[in-house]
Every structure is written in structure tokens, then in C-alpha cells.
Design a protein around this motif. Structure first.
Motif, short mmCIF file in Angstrom:
data_model
loop_
_atom_site.label_atom_id
_atom_site.label_comp_id
_atom_site.label_asym_id
_atom_site.label_seq_id
_atom_site.Cartn_x
_atom_site.Cartn_y
_atom_site.Cartn_z
N ASP A 15 0.82 -1.22 0.00
CA ASP A 15 0.00 0.00 0.00
C ASP A 15 0.85 1.27 0.00
O ASP A 15 0.36 2.34 0.33
N GLY A 16 2.12 1.13 -0.32
CA GLY A 16 2.96 2.33 -0.43
C GLY A 16 3.42 2.92 0.88
O GLY A 16 3.90 4.05 0.92
N VAL A 17 3.31 2.19 1.95
CA VAL A 17 3.62 2.74 3.27
C VAL A 17 4.92 2.19 3.88
O VAL A 17 5.72 2.94 4.44
N CYS A 18 5.15 0.89 3.75
CA CYS A 18 6.26 0.28 4.52
C CYS A 18 7.63 0.43 3.85
O CYS A 18 8.64 0.37 4.52
N GLY A 19 7.66 0.60 2.55
CA GLY A 19 8.92 0.79 1.83
C GLY A 19 9.68 -0.50 1.53
O GLY A 19 10.76 -0.47 0.94
N THR A 20 9.13 -1.63 1.90
CA THR A 20 9.80 -2.92 1.69
C THR A 20 10.10 -3.19 0.22
O THR A 20 11.14 -3.76 -0.12
N SER A 24 10.47 9.72 0.70
CA SER A 24 11.10 10.87 1.34
C SER A 24 11.59 10.51 2.74
O SER A 24 12.72 10.84 3.13
N VAL A 25 10.77 9.79 3.49
CA VAL A 25 11.15 9.36 4.84
C VAL A 25 12.39 8.45 4.76
O VAL A 25 13.26 8.49 5.62
N MET A 26 12.46 7.66 3.69
CA MET A 26 13.60 6.74 3.50
C MET A 26 14.82 7.47 2.92
O MET A 26 15.88 6.86 2.75
N GLY A 27 14.65 8.75 2.56
CA GLY A 27 15.75 9.50 1.95
C GLY A 27 16.01 9.08 0.51
O GLY A 27 17.12 9.24 0.00
N MET A 28 14.99 8.56 -0.15
CA MET A 28 15.17 8.05 -1.51
C MET A 28 14.13 8.59 -2.48
O MET A 28 13.77 7.92 -3.45
N ASP A 29 13.63 9.79 -2.23
CA ASP A 29 12.68 10.39 -3.17
C ASP A 29 13.47 11.07 -4.28
O ASP A 29 13.68 12.27 -4.27
N ASP A 30 13.93 10.25 -5.23
CA ASP A 30 14.73 10.77 -6.34
C ASP A 30 14.12 10.25 -7.65
O ASP A 30 13.02 9.71 -7.65
N ASP A 31 14.85 10.42 -8.75
CA ASP A 31 14.30 10.01 -10.05
C ASP A 31 14.43 8.52 -10.31
O ASP A 31 13.85 8.00 -11.27
N GLU A 32 15.18 7.79 -9.48
CA GLU A 32 15.43 6.37 -9.76
C GLU A 32 14.62 5.41 -8.90
O GLU A 32 14.22 4.36 -9.37
N HIS A 33 14.44 5.76 -7.65
CA HIS A 33 13.81 4.80 -6.73
C HIS A 33 12.29 4.88 -6.77
O HIS A 33 11.72 5.97 -6.83
#
Ligand code: FES
Length: 93
Positions: free
Chosen positions: A38-43, A67-76
Motif C-alpha cells: 500500500d505504499g507505506v512500509c517501503g519494503t 522521502s522518509v527513507m531518503g530516496m525520493d529521487d528520479d530512480e527509486h
């Protein structure tokens, strides 16, 4: 049919436009772990190594989790939140 390549193994899935990436990866048995779906856990985080623009745009929930995971970029991306719109290549992390 659209092609989704799994960089880790070189395997390719052929899918209809609009197929959920999650379904394609599960059907092929690619080793991407899922939790909430559901887009919440990041697994289910993956890296897009080609054709990132051919996945459905990020929604607010996915953006927030990345964003919380520090990975809100163009690749992830979160595989459970993507629909396939064109050819792409992904990599498990
Ligand atoms: S499975 Fe939890 S964010 Fe995708």
C-alpha cells in the motif's frame, strides 16, 4: 506488449499497458519483497535503471514514504505503487 527487464537476472516480463509492476514481478518470481502493498512500509523499493518515465507517476503516499527513507529521487520507486506504461528496466535493492 511492453517489456519489463529485471536487471538482477536479465529476465524480461511481457505485460499489457497498465499492469501493476507488483503483479508482473510476482508472476515472474523475481525476488522483490512485499509487505503492506500500500505504499507505506517501503519494503518493495526498487531502482529504475531505464525507462523510469514509463512507470506511472508517484502519488503522494509513495513520495512521502520514499522521502522518509531518503530516496525520493528520479530512480527509486515502490514496486507496489507502479503501473507499467512502457518498456523499462528495474533492479532489486
Ligand atoms: S509493499 Fe509496502 S510500500 Fe510496497
Amino acid at each position: 506488449m511492453l517489456k519489463v527487464k529485471f536487471k538482477n537476472t536479465g529476465d524480461t516480463a511481457e505485460v499489457e499497458e497498465g499492469t501493476e509492476l507488483k503483479d508482473a514481478t510476482k508472476e515472474k518470481g523475481w525476488p522483490i519483497a512485499y509487505g503492506c502493498e500500500d505504499g507505506v512500509c517501503g519494503t518493495c523499493i526498487i531502482k529504475t535503471t531505464a525507462g523510469a518515465e514509463n512507470l506511472s507517476p508517484k502519488g503522494d503516499k509513495e513520495k512521502n514514504t520514499l522521502s522518509v527513507m531518503g530516496m525520493d529521487d528520479d530512480e527509486h520507486r515502490l514496486a507496489c505503487q507502479c503501473k507499467v506504461k512502457g518498456d523499462c528496466e528495474i533492479e532489486g535493492t
